[in-house]
Design a protein around this motif. Structure first.
Motif, PDB file in Angstrom:
ATOM      1  N   LEU A  59       3.681  -1.832   8.395  1.00 45.59           N
ATOM      2  CA  LEU A  59       3.301  -3.420   8.277  1.00 45.59           C
ATOM      3  C   LEU A  59       1.820  -3.345   8.442  1.00 45.59           C
ATOM      4  O   LEU A  59       1.322  -2.377   9.087  1.00 45.59           O
ATOM      5  CB  LEU A  59       3.983  -4.114   9.073  1.00 45.59           C
ATOM      6  CG  LEU A  59       5.213  -4.612   9.129  1.00 45.59           C
ATOM      7  CD1 LEU A  59       5.729  -5.440  10.390  1.00 45.59           C
ATOM      8  CD2 LEU A  59       5.595  -5.251   7.810  1.00 45.59           C
ATOM      9  N   HIS A  60       1.195  -4.026   7.550  1.00 47.49           N
ATOM     10  CA  HIS A  60      -0.255  -4.188   7.765  1.00 47.49           C
ATOM     11  C   HIS A  60      -0.575  -5.527   7.314  1.00 47.49           C
ATOM     12  O   HIS A  60      -0.034  -6.532   6.758  1.00 47.49           O
ATOM     13  CB  HIS A  60      -0.814  -3.226   6.816  1.00 47.49           C
ATOM     14  CG  HIS A  60      -0.833  -3.632   5.342  1.00 47.49           C
ATOM     15  ND1 HIS A  60       0.233  -3.065   4.543  1.00 47.49           N
ATOM     16  CD2 HIS A  60      -1.771  -4.131   4.361  1.00 47.49           C
ATOM     17  CE1 HIS A  60      -0.160  -3.313   3.288  1.00 47.49           C
ATOM     18  NE2 HIS A  60      -1.219  -4.048   3.153  1.00 47.49           N
ATOM     19  N   ASP A  61      -2.026  -5.771   7.630  1.00 51.13           N
ATOM     20  CA  ASP A  61      -2.495  -7.242   7.447  1.00 51.13           C
ATOM     21  C   ASP A  61      -3.457  -6.863   5.942  1.00 51.13           C
ATOM     22  O   ASP A  61      -4.322  -6.091   5.904  1.00 51.13           O
ATOM     23  CB  ASP A  61      -3.460  -7.670   8.580  1.00 51.13           C
ATOM     24  CG  ASP A  61      -4.326  -8.776   7.917  1.00 51.13           C
ATOM     25  OD1 ASP A  61      -3.624  -9.910   8.091  1.00 51.13           O
ATOM     26  OD2 ASP A  61      -5.498  -8.529   7.894  1.00 51.13           O
ATOM     27  N   ARG A  62      -3.202  -8.146   5.176  1.00 52.92           N
ATOM     28  CA  ARG A  62      -3.878  -7.685   3.792  1.00 52.92           C
ATOM     29  C   ARG A  62      -5.405  -7.917   3.663  1.00 52.92           C
ATOM     30  O   ARG A  62      -5.968  -7.000   3.256  1.00 52.92           O
ATOM     31  CB  ARG A  62      -3.281  -8.584   2.726  1.00 52.92           C
ATOM     32  CG  ARG A  62      -3.689  -8.543   1.622  1.00 52.92           C
ATOM     33  CD  ARG A  62      -3.140  -9.504   0.273  1.00 52.92           C
ATOM     34  NE  ARG A  62      -3.945  -9.356  -1.000  1.00 52.92           N
ATOM     35  CZ  ARG A  62      -3.330  -9.665  -1.962  1.00 52.92           C
ATOM     36  NH1 ARG A  62      -2.035 -10.133  -2.081  1.00 52.92           N
ATOM     37  NH2 ARG A  62      -3.957  -9.188  -3.297  1.00 52.92           N
ATOM     38  N   ALA A  63      -5.777  -8.750   4.367  1.00 49.92           N
ATOM     39  CA  ALA A  63      -7.341  -9.063   4.480  1.00 49.92           C
ATOM     40  C   ALA A  63      -8.025  -8.019   5.238  1.00 49.92           C
ATOM     41  O   ALA A  63      -8.874  -7.349   4.719  1.00 49.92           O
ATOM     42  CB  ALA A  63      -7.582 -10.199   5.436  1.00 49.92           C
ATOM     43  N   THR A  64      -7.390  -7.195   6.271  1.00 49.16           N
ATOM     44  CA  THR A  64      -7.861  -5.983   6.561  1.00 49.16           C
ATOM     45  C   THR A  64      -8.017  -4.827   5.754  1.00 49.16           C
ATOM     46  O   THR A  64      -9.013  -4.183   5.619  1.00 49.16           O
ATOM     47  CB  THR A  64      -7.062  -5.456   7.839  1.00 49.16           C
ATOM     48  OG1 THR A  64      -6.873  -6.621   8.910  1.00 49.16           O
ATOM     49  CG2 THR A  64      -7.583  -4.207   8.869  1.00 49.16           C
ATOM     50  N   VAL A  65      -6.881  -4.457   5.138  1.00 53.45           N
ATOM     51  CA  VAL A  65      -6.832  -3.599   3.975  1.00 53.45           C
ATOM     52  C   VAL A  65      -7.804  -3.922   2.833  1.00 53.45           C
ATOM     53  O   VAL A  65      -8.673  -2.923   2.385  1.00 53.45           O
ATOM     54  CB  VAL A  65      -5.382  -3.141   3.567  1.00 53.45           C
ATOM     55  CG1 VAL A  65      -5.370  -2.664   2.305  1.00 53.45           C
ATOM     56  CG2 VAL A  65      -4.734  -2.656   4.423  1.00 53.45           C
ATOM     57  N   ASP A  66      -7.848  -5.080   2.430  1.00 51.30           N
ATOM     58  CA  ASP A  66      -8.979  -5.454   1.382  1.00 51.30           C
ATOM     59  C   ASP A  66      -9.922  -5.196   1.701  1.00 51.30           C
ATOM     60  O   ASP A  66     -11.045  -4.745   0.929  1.00 51.30           O
ATOM     61  CB  ASP A  66      -8.531  -6.911   0.985  1.00 51.30           C
ATOM     62  CG  ASP A  66      -7.372  -7.144   0.335  1.00 51.30           C
ATOM     63  OD1 ASP A  66      -6.670  -6.229  -0.356  1.00 51.30           O
ATOM     64  OD2 ASP A  66      -6.943  -8.444  -0.097  1.00 51.30           O
ATOM     65  N   SER A 114       0.711  -1.046   0.094  1.00 51.93           N
ATOM     66  CA  SER A 114       0.209  -0.014   0.083  1.00 51.93           C
ATOM     67  C   SER A 114       0.917   1.148   0.099  1.00 51.93           C
ATOM     68  O   SER A 114       1.708   1.534   1.088  1.00 51.93           O
ATOM     69  CB  SER A 114      -0.886   0.001   1.405  1.00 51.93           C
ATOM     70  OG  SER A 114      -1.706   1.131   1.238  1.00 51.93           O
ATOM     71  N   ASP A 115       0.790   2.111  -1.310  1.00 46.08           N
ATOM     72  CA  ASP A 115       1.682   2.890  -1.334  1.00 46.08           C
ATOM     73  C   ASP A 115       1.167   4.375  -1.897  1.00 46.08           C
ATOM     74  O   ASP A 115       0.356   4.355  -2.419  1.00 46.08           O
ATOM     75  CB  ASP A 115       3.147   2.569  -2.047  1.00 46.08           C
ATOM     76  CG  ASP A 115       2.402   2.147  -3.341  1.00 46.08           C
ATOM     77  OD1 ASP A 115       1.911   1.113  -3.703  1.00 46.08           O
ATOM     78  OD2 ASP A 115       2.680   2.967  -4.447  1.00 46.08           O
ATOM     79  N   SER A 136       3.417   0.735   3.169  1.00 48.48           N
ATOM     80  CA  SER A 136       3.259  -0.061   4.018  1.00 48.48           C
ATOM     81  C   SER A 136       3.192  -1.653   3.180  1.00 48.48           C
ATOM     82  O   SER A 136       2.618  -1.607   2.015  1.00 48.48           O
ATOM     83  CB  SER A 136       1.890   0.133   4.687  1.00 48.48           C
ATOM     84  OG  SER A 136       1.511  -1.047   5.553  1.00 48.48           O
ATOM     85  N   LEU A 137       3.589  -2.497   4.076  1.00 47.33           N
ATOM     86  CA  LEU A 137       3.663  -3.765   3.191  1.00 47.33           C
ATOM     87  C   LEU A 137       3.060  -5.033   4.141  1.00 47.33           C
ATOM     88  O   LEU A 137       3.150  -4.873   5.343  1.00 47.33           O
ATOM     89  CB  LEU A 137       5.172  -4.128   3.351  1.00 47.33           C
ATOM     90  CG  LEU A 137       6.350  -3.545   2.357  1.00 47.33           C
ATOM     91  CD1 LEU A 137       7.542  -3.964   2.537  1.00 47.33           C
ATOM     92  CD2 LEU A 137       5.894  -3.207   0.938  1.00 47.33           C
ATOM     93  N   TRP A 193     -12.083   5.092  -1.554  1.00 47.77           N
ATOM     94  CA  TRP A 193     -11.238   6.161  -1.760  1.00 47.77           C
ATOM     95  C   TRP A 193     -10.536   6.634  -0.366  1.00 47.77           C
ATOM     96  O   TRP A 193     -10.171   7.654   0.027  1.00 47.77           O
ATOM     97  CB  TRP A 193     -12.268   7.618  -1.959  1.00 47.77           C
ATOM     98  CG  TRP A 193     -12.630   7.392  -3.531  1.00 47.77           C
ATOM     99  CD1 TRP A 193     -13.469   7.232  -4.009  1.00 47.77           C
ATOM    100  CD2 TRP A 193     -11.794   8.001  -4.603  1.00 47.77           C
ATOM    101  NE1 TRP A 193     -13.654   7.067  -5.409  1.00 47.77           N
ATOM    102  CE2 TRP A 193     -12.558   7.748  -5.778  1.00 47.77           C
ATOM    103  CE3 TRP A 193     -10.457   8.492  -4.483  1.00 47.77           C
ATOM    104  CZ2 TRP A 193     -12.283   7.884  -6.968  1.00 47.77           C
ATOM    105  CZ3 TRP A 193      -9.993   8.936  -6.096  1.00 47.77           C
ATOM    106  CH2 TRP A 193     -11.060   8.452  -7.028  1.00 47.77           C
ATOM    107  N   GLY A 194     -10.570   5.621   0.575  1.00 49.75           N
ATOM    108  CA  GLY A 194     -10.260   5.831   2.011  1.00 49.75           C
ATOM    109  C   GLY A 194      -8.697   5.681   2.285  1.00 49.75           C
ATOM    110  O   GLY A 194      -8.317   5.341   3.542  1.00 49.75           O
ATOM    111  N   PHE A 195      -7.833   5.581   1.357  1.00 45.81           N
ATOM    112  CA  PHE A 195      -6.317   5.294   1.330  1.00 45.81           C
ATOM    113  C   PHE A 195      -5.710   6.165   2.508  1.00 45.81           C
ATOM    114  O   PHE A 195      -6.152   7.453   2.288  1.00 45.81           O
ATOM    115  CB  PHE A 195      -5.642   5.585   0.073  1.00 45.81           C
ATOM    116  CG  PHE A 195      -4.265   5.483   0.210  1.00 45.81           C
ATOM    117  CD1 PHE A 195      -3.673   4.286   0.027  1.00 45.81           C
ATOM    118  CD2 PHE A 195      -3.529   6.496   0.510  1.00 45.81           C
ATOM    119  CE1 PHE A 195      -2.402   4.136   0.056  1.00 45.81           C
ATOM    120  CE2 PHE A 195      -1.996   6.409   0.729  1.00 45.81           C
ATOM    121  CZ  PHE A 195      -1.396   4.985   0.358  1.00 45.81           C
ATOM    122  N   PRO A 196      -5.124   5.771   3.416  1.00 52.04           N
ATOM    123  CA  PRO A 196      -4.712   4.345   3.523  1.00 52.04           C
ATOM    124  C   PRO A 196      -5.511   3.456   4.710  1.00 52.04           C
ATOM    125  O   PRO A 196      -4.830   2.717   5.041  1.00 52.04           O
ATOM    126  CB  PRO A 196      -3.118   4.543   3.981  1.00 52.04           C
ATOM    127  CG  PRO A 196      -3.342   5.693   4.953  1.00 52.04           C
ATOM    128  CD  PRO A 196      -4.202   6.728   4.288  1.00 52.04           C
TER     129      PRO A 196
END
Length: 230
Positions: free
Chosen positions: A198-205, A106-107, A126-127, A213-216
């Motif tokens: 760092l982040h959790d992919r499922a949470t971000v997805d 997420s960049d 964030s990775l 439009w809520g990045f990040p």
């Protein structure tokens, strides 16, 4: 401006630095650069000379080809199928440094329109790990290459209105055709000048689907990301 938006470190290019950059460009190799000159500074200088930059953890690419995939971005330009490049060295480095254990990045690299003027370049990175426990973002970084490209055949991203950030200008460029690099600049994790999250992919997805439009996607639970200095 949000607190998670990062700025590049201050660095004044000296006459000696400028001479070293010119020499490296003249022979198309970063090997001539002095050890003390940050690689992101050289990449920024190249962008200022009109070159574009493409980062990849793959170090021996002879030709870059359009990626045939769904980008799922909220703005139209960022969904274009093509070869992507940046007119910013730090952003290109983000893509060069991801290792195979990274399942999502997420960049951000953009300017904000504020009081009729564009801001300085602002960043976020964030990775998400592919699997297992990762305690520091540097565990998801590896050596890579930034490919230096001509702007010929590329189109730049136009300014657009981001529902969460306002009017923005990304340093995004895309070519619909394959591109042959002019030369490469090797980079390593220690070269990256900014903190990485760092982040959790499922949470971000899930948050992205709920609010494209809520990045990040930090506001719901501000503590879910851990900020890690390299």
């Amino acid at each position: 401006m949000q607190p998670w938006m990062l700025r590049a470190p201050a660095y004044d290019l000296s006459p000696a630095d400028e001479e070293a950059c010119q020499a490296a460009l003249g022979v198309k190799t970063a090997a001539l650069l002095p050890e003390a000159l940050p690689r992101w500074v050289f990449l920024r200088w190249l962008a200022e000379q009109g070159f574009l930059l493409h980062g990849s953890p793959v170090n021996d690419l002879k030709e870059l080809h359009p990626a045939d995939k769904a980008y799922r971005q909220p703005d139209e330009f960022s969904n274009t199928i093509g070869v992507y490049a940046a007119s910013d060295g730090i952003w290109a480095m983000m893509y060069a440094l991801r290792n195979p254990q990274t399942t999502q990045m997420s960049d951000m690299c953009l300017r904000l329109r504020e009081e009729g003027q564009w801001s300085e370049m602002l960043y976020f990175m964030s990775l998400a790990p592919r699997q297992g426990q990762v305690n520091r973002a540097e565990e998801l970084l590896t050596r890579g290459s930034v490919y230096v490209l001509s702007r010929e055949g590329f189109q730049s991203s136009p300014p657009y209105h981001h529902s969460g950030l306002g009017e923005v200008q990304e340093s995004h460029w895309v070519s619909p055709s394959p591109v042959r690099p002019l030369f490469t600049v090797p980079v390593q994790p220690a070269d990256f000048p900014l903190p990485v999250r760092l982040h959790d992919r499922a949470t971000v997805d899930a948050r992205c689907r709920a609010d494209p439009w809520g990045f990040p996607w930090l506001t719901a639970h501000p503590g879910w990301m851990r900020k890690n200095d390299l």
